[in-house]
Design an enzyme around this catalytic site. Structure first.
Site, short mmCIF file in Angstrom:
data_model
loop_
_atom_site.label_atom_id
_atom_site.label_comp_id
_atom_site.label_asym_id
_atom_site.label_seq_id
_atom_site.Cartn_x
_atom_site.Cartn_y
_atom_site.Cartn_z
N LYS A 77 0.84 -1.20 0.00
CA LYS A 77 0.00 0.00 0.00
C LYS A 77 0.88 1.25 0.00
O LYS A 77 1.94 1.26 0.64
CB LYS A 77 -0.92 -0.04 1.23
CG LYS A 77 -1.97 1.07 1.29
CD LYS A 77 -2.88 0.89 2.50
CE LYS A 77 -3.94 1.97 2.61
NZ LYS A 77 -4.85 1.78 3.76
N SER A 152 -9.79 1.97 2.77
CA SER A 152 -8.88 2.66 1.88
C SER A 152 -7.88 1.74 1.16
O SER A 152 -7.31 2.16 0.15
CB SER A 152 -8.12 3.72 2.66
OG SER A 152 -7.29 3.12 3.63
N SER A 176 -10.07 -0.31 6.99
CA SER A 176 -9.46 -0.17 5.67
C SER A 176 -8.80 -1.42 5.09
O SER A 176 -8.45 -1.42 3.91
CB SER A 176 -8.43 0.95 5.67
OG SER A 176 -9.09 2.17 5.41
N1 GLN Z 1 -13.11 4.39 6.07
C1 GLN Z 1 -12.60 4.83 7.33
C2 GLN Z 1 -12.14 6.26 7.20
O1 GLN Z 1 -12.40 6.83 6.22
C3 GLN Z 1 -11.48 3.97 7.77
C4 GLN Z 1 -10.24 4.23 7.02
C5 GLN Z 1 -9.10 3.38 7.45
O2 GLN Z 1 -9.25 2.35 8.09
N2 GLN Z 1 -7.90 3.85 7.12
O3 GLN Z 1 -11.55 6.83 8.06
#
Ligand code: GLN
Length: 482
Positions: A77, A152, A176
């Site tokens: 990532k 994400s 995410s």
């Molecule tokens: N979707 C969640 C956010 O927007 C979690 C994101 C994540 O786990 N990095 O913060």
């Protein structure tokens, strides 16, 4: 054809059935042919990958004692640092930033002979649930190209699902890893907070962030966890004795789950917005657990419905502090011809950050500001204690808890981009685990949801129970795949 496991790949490399150069070239060719449509990779440094693969083949030919995993490529990532490679967090502000060092997890992959394989797309600074917040391009779901892969870590999930990489590392702050794994039909693990070093992971919300694997099956996640986990003096939140022994935990899997108690948190099944097809698929999974002899226990997480709200206070507060360092002076983008230092800050940040990141920084700055700190930040921290107590109480009566990973299957691109609140709800089931520090994973349910799309089953366990969690997931996977 079933996808080869990492152990099978390792065996093929060991017997000379395939070389690391052949393996990575095949994957690179696949990226060339598929990724134009999917957009999982932000960057693939072909020459570099081929060089590492060649070095692995040479080590093997020279008869050196190798790690089992030598020569296997792993997608990374774009918020995890690899020395001398771009690390942009899918943000314009870091578009030109090249990392001078390896994240500890990357160091560990490399010690195992593995090859960092490209930079996979994400929501900018890991803020989002669809990969549409990438500062560069959205990623599409390989199972259905007009849908999002989740986020994400959407690029990581899509790369694995499309077999462009055998496995990937992502990060999970509120879901995410698990939510994109669910949307793309792969396995994703959010390990216990503190078991995987965060050194070299660009911080979003430091008290929640954790790196973890996205893989084709539970066994592969176990392999990666064992490689990347363990105490790291470079991360002050790293736990002592944190190395996992997940591969061991998957040996001699039982053929049933007799004696295992699985908690069904009733609030998670009463929440508005849980789609009927996802609910039905999860019910099938529950029935399968029962057939395997597991005991279902009704448990309650009375404060669960406040988790999303508390998360968006705590995570944004931490993000506003963590992202202060991107100021046009030290990293990445600097606005051209600034008038003065304020102009450097304002324009570099104004031009460099995307909409969602700015929204989070504003929110986070607000909840920490004098006069509002106690009303928002302090209350959210108190709520966090209540979530922990809820989970502790629930886990007195069960070994793991089960829920959907996300309330819906993958949604269409553009469906939620105008409605941040709706987007935030993609993580209603995943967020509480991060706030409690425990571990959880998502694996595909045996029955797909609407339009044949994958549904993710979330299994959650108390802190440090990663091994037990994977053992139960592995047993379920084996029994239901057969
Ligand atoms: N979707 C969640 C956010 O927007 C979690 C994101 C994540 O786990 N990095 O913060």
């Amino acid at each position: 054809m079933t996808k080869p496991t990492l152990a099978e790949l390792a065996k093929n490399l060991d017997t000379g059935h395939v070389s690391s150069v052949e393996l990575s070239s095949a994957l690179l060719d696949k990226i060339d042919s598929l990724d134009g449509d999917i957009g999982a990779f932000l960057r693939v440094d072909r020459a570099n990958i081929e060089r590492y693969a060649k070095e692995s083949d040479e080590r093997r030919a020279a008869g050196k004692t190798l790690s089992t995993w030598d020569g296997i490529p792993i997608a990374i990532k774009d918020n995890i640092a690899v020395k001398n490679q771009h690390c942009s967090c899918a943000s314009k502000i870091l578009e030109s930033f090249i990392s001078p060092y390896n994240a500890t997890v990357v160091e560990r992959l490399k010690n195992a002979g593995m090859i960092p394989f490209g930079r996979v797309n994400m929501d900018e600074f890991a803020m989002g649930s669809s990969c549409e917040n990438s500062g560069f391009n959205p990623t599409r779901n390989p199972r259905s190209l007009d849908r999002v892969p989740g986020g994400s870590s959407g690029g990581a999930a899509a790369a694995v699902a499309a077999e462009m990489a055998p496995a990937a590392l992502g990060s999970d702050t509120g879901g995410s890893i698990r939510q994109p794994a669910a949307f793309c039909g792969v396995v994703g693990v959010k390990p216990t907070y503190g078991r995987i070093s965060r050194f070299g992971l660009v911080a979003f919300a430091s008290s929640l962030d954790q790196i973890g694997p996205l893989t084709n099956n539970v066994e592969d996640s176990a392999v990666l966890l064992d490689i990347i986990s363990g105490h790291d003096p470079k991360d002050s939140t790293s736990l002592k004795n944190s190395a996992t022994s997940c591969a061991n935990a998957l040996e001699d899997l039982p053929s049933d789950l007799k004696g295992i108690r699985i908690g069904i948190p009733k609030e998670y099944f009463e929440m508005e917005g849980l789609d009927a097809d996802v609910g039905a698929s999860i019910q099938d999974a529950i029935d399968a657990f029962k057939r395997l002899g597991a005991e279902m226990v009704d448990v309650s997480l009375p404060h669960a419905r406040y988790a999303v709200a508390a998360y968006y206070v705590i995570a944004t507060a931490e993000a506003s502090a963590n992202l202060a360092r991107f100021d046009g002076v030290r990293y990445g983008l600097r606005a051209a011809n600034p008038e003065d230092i304020m102009d450097v800050y304002l324009r570099s940040r104004g031009e460099g950050f995307g909409e969602e990141v700015k929204r989070r920084i504003l929110l986070g700055t607000f909840v920490l500001s004098s006069g509002y700190h106690d009303a928002y930040y302090l209350r959210a921290q108190k709520a966090r204690t209540l979530f922990r107590q809820d989970f502790d109480t629930a886990f007195e009566r069960c070994d793991i808890m089960l829920s959907p990973t996300s309330p819906t299957v993958a949604f269409k691109l553009g469906d939620r981009t105008d409605d941040p609140l709706k987007m935030y709800l993609a993580d209603v089931f995943t967020i509480a685990v991060n706030l409690t520090g425990g571990c959880a994973l998502s694996l595909p349910t045996p029955t797909p949801g609407a339009d044949g799309l994958p549904v993710g089953l979330q299994l959650m366990a108390p802190p440090m129970q990663d091994e037990a969690l994977l053992r139960i997931a592995g047993t379920f996977e084996m029994a239901t795949n057969a």
